[in-house]
Design an enzyme around this catalytic site. Structure first.
Site, PDB file in Angstrom:
ATOM      1  N   ARG A   1       0.804  -1.228   0.000  1.00 57.26           N
ATOM      2  CA  ARG A   1       0.000   0.000   0.000  1.00 57.26           C
ATOM      3  C   ARG A   1       0.833   1.273   0.000  1.00 57.26           C
ATOM      4  O   ARG A   1       0.289   2.355   0.169  1.00 57.26           O
ATOM      5  CB  ARG A   1      -0.986  -0.022   1.175  1.00 57.26           C
ATOM      6  CG  ARG A   1      -1.889  -1.208   1.108  1.00 57.26           C
ATOM      7  CD  ARG A   1      -3.114  -1.164   1.978  1.00 57.26           C
ATOM      8  NE  ARG A   1      -3.800  -2.432   1.782  1.00 57.26           N
ATOM      9  CZ  ARG A   1      -3.504  -3.556   2.411  1.00 57.26           C
ATOM     10  NH1 ARG A   1      -2.589  -3.579   3.343  1.00 57.26           N
ATOM     11  NH2 ARG A   1      -4.142  -4.663   2.132  1.00 57.26           N
TER      12      ARG A   1
ATOM     13  N   THR B   1       1.819  -5.720   4.299  1.00 61.91           N
ATOM     14  CA  THR B   1       1.214  -5.130   3.111  1.00 61.91           C
ATOM     15  C   THR B   1       1.002  -3.632   3.283  1.00 61.91           C
ATOM     16  O   THR B   1       0.727  -2.934   2.314  1.00 61.91           O
ATOM     17  CB  THR B   1      -0.157  -5.778   2.816  1.00 61.91           C
ATOM     18  OG1 THR B   1      -1.001  -5.612   3.969  1.00 61.91           O
ATOM     19  CG2 THR B   1      -0.014  -7.253   2.502  1.00 61.91           C
TER      20      THR B   1
ATOM     21  N   GLY C   1      -1.748 -11.270   9.137  1.00 56.55           N
ATOM     22  CA  GLY C   1      -1.614 -12.645   9.635  1.00 56.55           C
ATOM     23  C   GLY C   1      -2.801 -13.118  10.458  1.00 56.55           C
ATOM     24  O   GLY C   1      -2.747 -14.200  11.046  1.00 56.55           O
ATOM     25  N   GLY C   2      -3.862 -12.340  10.513  1.00 52.59           N
ATOM     26  CA  GLY C   2      -5.046 -12.719  11.286  1.00 52.59           C
ATOM     27  C   GLY C   2      -5.697 -14.002  10.800  1.00 52.59           C
ATOM     28  O   GLY C   2      -6.484 -14.613  11.510  1.00 52.59           O
ATOM     29  N   GLU C   3      -5.337 -14.443   9.587  1.00 56.52           N
ATOM     30  CA  GLU C   3      -5.870 -15.698   9.060  1.00 56.52           C
ATOM     31  C   GLU C   3      -4.892 -16.848   9.300  1.00 56.52           C
ATOM     32  O   GLU C   3      -5.067 -17.939   8.767  1.00 56.52           O
ATOM     33  CB  GLU C   3      -6.144 -15.554   7.557  1.00 56.52           C
ATOM     34  CG  GLU C   3      -7.498 -14.936   7.235  1.00 56.52           C
ATOM     35  CD  GLU C   3      -7.614 -13.495   7.674  1.00 56.52           C
ATOM     36  OE1 GLU C   3      -6.646 -12.753   7.493  1.00 56.52           O
ATOM     37  OE2 GLU C   3      -8.665 -13.121   8.217  1.00 56.52           O
TER      38      GLU C   3
ATOM     39  N   TRP D   1      -3.021  -3.714   9.813  1.00 54.64           N
ATOM     40  CA  TRP D   1      -2.419  -3.551   8.486  1.00 54.64           C
ATOM     41  C   TRP D   1      -2.900  -2.296   7.770  1.00 54.64           C
ATOM     42  O   TRP D   1      -2.884  -2.202   6.565  1.00 54.64           O
ATOM     43  CB  TRP D   1      -2.576  -4.815   7.652  1.00 54.64           C
ATOM     44  CG  TRP D   1      -3.895  -5.504   7.717  1.00 54.64           C
ATOM     45  CD1 TRP D   1      -4.355  -6.298   8.730  1.00 54.64           C
ATOM     46  CD2 TRP D   1      -4.923  -5.484   6.732  1.00 54.64           C
ATOM     47  NE1 TRP D   1      -5.600  -6.773   8.430  1.00 54.64           N
ATOM     48  CE2 TRP D   1      -5.974  -6.294   7.212  1.00 54.64           C
ATOM     49  CE3 TRP D   1      -5.069  -4.879   5.494  1.00 54.64           C
ATOM     50  CZ2 TRP D   1      -7.159  -6.503   6.499  1.00 54.64           C
ATOM     51  CZ3 TRP D   1      -6.235  -5.090   4.773  1.00 54.64           C
ATOM     52  CH2 TRP D   1      -7.259  -5.889   5.278  1.00 54.64           C
TER      53      TRP D   1
ATOM     54  N   ASN E   1      -9.182  -9.223  12.937  1.00 55.67           N
ATOM     55  CA  ASN E   1      -9.961 -10.348  13.447  1.00 55.67           C
ATOM     56  C   ASN E   1      -9.145 -11.338  14.275  1.00 55.67           C
ATOM     57  O   ASN E   1      -7.944 -11.460  14.126  1.00 55.67           O
ATOM     58  CB  ASN E   1     -10.582 -11.110  12.276  1.00 55.67           C
ATOM     59  CG  ASN E   1      -9.533 -11.654  11.337  1.00 55.67           C
ATOM     60  OD1 ASN E   1      -9.007 -10.928  10.515  1.00 55.67           O
ATOM     61  ND2 ASN E   1      -9.195 -12.923  11.463  1.00 55.67           N
TER      62      ASN E   1
ATOM     63  N   ASP F   1     -15.483 -12.445  10.739  1.00 54.40           N
ATOM     64  CA  ASP F   1     -14.462 -11.591  10.130  1.00 54.40           C
ATOM     65  C   ASP F   1     -15.016 -10.194   9.865  1.00 54.40           C
ATOM     66  O   ASP F   1     -14.603  -9.528   8.931  1.00 54.40           O
ATOM     67  CB  ASP F   1     -13.908 -12.229   8.849  1.00 54.40           C
ATOM     68  CG  ASP F   1     -12.613 -11.570   8.394  1.00 54.40           C
ATOM     69  OD1 ASP F   1     -11.973 -10.875   9.214  1.00 54.40           O
ATOM     70  OD2 ASP F   1     -12.243 -11.733   7.227  1.00 54.40           O
TER      71      ASP F   1
ATOM     72  N   ASP G   1     -14.356  -7.398  11.058  1.00 55.06           N
ATOM     73  CA  ASP G   1     -13.384  -6.809  11.969  1.00 55.06           C
ATOM     74  C   ASP G   1     -13.109  -5.348  11.651  1.00 55.06           C
ATOM     75  O   ASP G   1     -13.813  -4.722  10.864  1.00 55.06           O
ATOM     76  CB  ASP G   1     -12.089  -7.642  11.978  1.00 55.06           C
ATOM     77  CG  ASP G   1     -11.408  -7.680  10.630  1.00 55.06           C
ATOM     78  OD1 ASP G   1     -12.071  -7.403   9.621  1.00 55.06           O
ATOM     79  OD2 ASP G   1     -10.201  -7.993  10.577  1.00 55.06           O
TER      80      ASP G   1
END
Lengths: 187, 572
Positions: free
Chosen positions: B151, B195, B211-213, B281, B299, B342, B344
């Site tokens: 970004r 990102t 990295g929340g996933e 992020w 999340n 999610d 979030d």
């Protein structure tokens, strides 16, 4: 047991005692199934030439951990170190993707598959052109039989090292999955 | 309006296949420096410049304009009266044709843009001519859920700062693109990735993590801008993450929690803090007067399955404030405790002065949620002052995900408002948000933590038979009322820019980039970019000429058409 599997075990028996420093012998072993020229010797075996390195490494790691079950791959990776896995992954990722001479899906199948891909948000991970990157595999132009077998194995849970793919595939029918495999194979 | 006679400058447009094949294995080529076309002489970006970035009508110094993150560009040369004449000044084609979310930064006529897979370009902002090009040599392992996004950069001193997909912080010489230093932020094999653009303030480079996933434990870190040494780390997951066992969300809606079952799970499993997710992020806003930063935490992991994570899961789905100098906790406010959808908190926080419950003007912080609400919180103690009218349909809200096909609920897991930053016109007391309407099924299935791999605990799938669309919404943050709303053909991701010319600019996945009257929502101009415009626009001025610039490269998350364009617009 198909003859190519016997060939693997025969090759393993020859190579195991060698304790080679490099990966050359392992590459030879890989080629016995995945193909001398990148075209797999059996349609249910995936293309690994040109596949993303991160993905290849993680799969080797998962075969070793038993997270991805395979009676063929388990003995192949049993004694592999992380560095060897990384080196193999890098090696094959730099090879050109082979020409499998697969035909594009017909228009109706493509439309069906695109609707499924949109719903499943495939491109979030597999990206534009289904080329993936790093840990996410390229699935475009992968072999049809392998794609279909793999998607079905995710759906049934037989392939258990990516739970989210199982959850995702369960949302779709067998016809959806067939269309997806045909579409991806023909890209 | 169509492309008149755009000058195609610099850059090499490679086919997507070729680009993918070459990006990952290549190393930095910072020697590709063309010094001949440098405009001005950027020797240093001072703290003073950054402090008053919001009033700087020449430069665009931060991802979201200034430390308040209003994305309000103060030049009025391009305005409601003449915007219909806006046309491309130049188009720069990057080497990477993949998801494009960069917010262009402009310093003294030099523009810095990034692409997917962590390329950085320095461009002559007048012409689009390439000054230098840096490619981060990414490691084999990069872990990210939703596209190889970047970004943008931060600028500070004589450096340009990039955070990478393989979780490194890189300082580049602003004049040459050569690497000055590089620091590890976290281990990408464990699910950490970058990102976002960093934020530079007072000798520090602030950075969160994705990295929340992936079962990470989220953080915000501060690094020394000169040396790359770590100064402080704030863990976005509290050691005691269970909280107050809230049964309702911030707006009073029932979350359908089984608190007794959760408490039993807690007794059995212990606090789930270690793998609880909580990515950050988007950039924090910085309150310089109080030396505090405000950011939102994403999340909990796994997204859809609450079984392995009993409790409120603090500080996921929350506004958090910490001390700028020490990283110590100041206050928090949780929007959705024990999130299972999610839904979030992602979109960047914005600092404004807003009316409190008693009508007094107080320092406030805004956030647009995936829930479809704009939240207005008090900066002093983080408490919620008000929330807006819903910007998108909310149906079957907070119904529990179910096994199999799942539960239909609106909004879908992308929002409401995804990461897309808002813009604020403080003269109108309006905040502008772009939204998605994407009906989804939420399904749950417990799965063991897969060691740094995607860990959703189920699936969210877009319902193919249902219509998707988006909107641009202006909310009065003093009342929470929607002032105007414009429906768009497709769900919106990217961001928005407000200007003193009475305009807001935002793009769509179908390639349209549009200008609206910021008071009324009337569409005043549109341009077809040929690829998804899913990036936040910026404004800048060089030699007395105002420009609006935006990336048009499509988006992985909504799968809009890919491209590789950075397009600058101006008036004759």
């Amino acid at each position: 047991m198909p003859t190519w599997i016997l060939a693997v075990f025969a090759a393993l028996a020859l190579i195991a005692p060698a304790h080679a420093d490099g990966i050359a012998e392992k590459v030879t072993l890989c080629a016995s199934c995945h193909g001398e020229n990148g075209v797999p010797v059996d349609a249910k075996i995936p293309v690994i030439w040109g596949q993303n390195a991160g993905y290849l490494y993680i799969e080797l790691r998962d075969f070793k951990r038993g997270a991805r079950a395979s009676e063929v791959m388990a003995p192949v990776v049993a004694d592999m170190s992380r560095d060897e896995m990384m080196a193999l992954a890098e090696y094959f990722s730099k090879k050109p993707w082979p020409n499998l001479a697969q035909k594009p899906a017909d228009a109706a199948t493509a439309e069906h598959a695109q609707a499924v891909a949109n719903s499943a948000q495939c491109s979030q991970c597999h990206l534009a052109g289904f080329l993936g990157a790093s840990l996410v595999p390229r699935v475009s132009d992968q072999g049809y039989d392998y794609l279909l077998t793999t998607l079905e194995a995710f759906r049934s849970g037989a392939r258990a090292n990516n739970a989210w793919m199982t959850d995702l595939m369960k949302a779709y029918s067998e016809a959806d999955i067939k269309a997806l495999a045909a579409y991806l194979a023909g890209l | 309006m169509s492309i008149g006679n755009p000058r195609i400058s610099g850059g090499v447009a490679l086919a997507a296949l070729l680009a993918f094949g070459t990006i990952l294995g290549t190393s930095a080529r910072a020697d590709e420096v063309n010094r001949a076309t440098l405009y001005g002489d950027m020797t240093t970006v001072s703290q003073d410049m950054l402090n008053r970035a919001g009033q700087d009508a020449n430069n665009f110094l931060m991802t979201h304009g200034d430390y308040t993150q209003k994305r309000y560009f103060p030049n009025r040369q391009i305005n409601t009266m003449n915007v219909r004449h806006l046309h491309p000044a130049w188009i720069f084609q990057t080497e990477v044709k993949e998801t494009q979310e960069t917010a262009p930064i402009v310093v003294d006529g030099v523009m810095y843009v990034t692409t997917a897979f962590d390329h950085v370009y320095a461009l002559d902002a007048r012409t689009g001519a390439e000054l230098w090009h840096y490619k981060q040599p990414l490691g084999a392992i990069t872990t990210y859920c939703c596209g190889p996004n970047n970004r943008g950069v931060a600028v500070y001193g004589n450096m340009v700062y990039l955070a990478t997909l393989d979780s490194k912080l890189v300082a580049l010489d602003a004049k040459t693109g050569k690497v000055a230093w590089q620091s590890d932020i976290a281990d990408p094999e464990l699910g950490y990735s970058e990102t976002m653009a960093p934020t530079a303030v007072d000798g520090k480079i602030l950075i969160g993590t994705t990295g929340g996933e992936y079962g990470i434990r989220g953080f915000v870190k501060a690094f020394d801008a000169k040396t790359g040494k770590l100064i402080w780390t704030f863990s976005t997951i509290a050691d005691n993450s269970t909280g107050v066992w809230a049964t309702k969300d911030a707006t009073g809606q029932d979350l359908h929690r089984d608190i007794a079952a959760e408490k039993a799970a807690l007794a059995k499993l212990g606090d789930p803090a270690k793998k609880l997710g909580g990515g950050v992020w988007q950039n924090p806003s910085v309150d310089l007067a109080n030396r505090r930063i405000y950011f939102v935490v994403g999340n909990p992991s796994p997204d859809l399955d609450g079984a392995p994570r009993p409790g409120d899961n603090l500080y996921t789905d929350s506004l958090v404030s910490v001390d700028l100098d020490t990283g110590k906790y100041v206050c928090h406010f949780q929007y959705v405790p024990h999130d299972l959808w999610d839904l979030d908190a992602v979109s960047a926080t914005v600092l404004v002065d807003a009316k409190d419950e008693h009508g007094a003007s107080v320092p406030a912080v805004l956030h647009a949620g995936k829930t479809g609400f704009v939240y207005v919180n008090d900066r002093k103690d983080c408490h919620l002052i008000r929330f807006s009218e819903a910007m998108v349909p909310q149906e079957n809200m907070f119904a529990l995900p179910t096994p199999g096909v799942g539960t239909r609920m609106l909004p879908g897991a992308n929002g409401g408002v995804e990461w897309s930053p808002m813009a604020v016109d403080p003269t109108l007391n309006l905040t502008y948000a772009i939204n998605l309407h994407q009906p989804m099924h939420y399904s749950v299935k417990s799965a063991a933590y897969p060691d740094g791999k995607l860990w959703l605990g189920g699936a969210f799938t877009v319902i193919p038979e249902e219509e998707q669309w988006g909107n641009v919404t202006a909310v009065d943050y003093n009342t929470g009322k929607i002032r105007w709303q414009v429906k768009t053909a497709q769900p919106m991701i990217g961001g928005i820019l407000a200007t003193a010319g009475g305009l807001v600019f935002t793009g769509e996945g179908n390639g349209f980039f549009k200008a609206y009257d910021s008071s009324t929502g009337a569409e005043l101009w549109r341009f077809q970019a040929g690829a998804g415009v899913n990036a936040p626009p910026s404004g800048y001025t060089v030699e007395g000429r105002e420009y609006i610039v935006v990336g048009a490269g499509g988006n992985a998350q909504v799968d809009s058409k890919r491209g590789n364009n950075i397009i600058a617009f101006t008036l004759d």
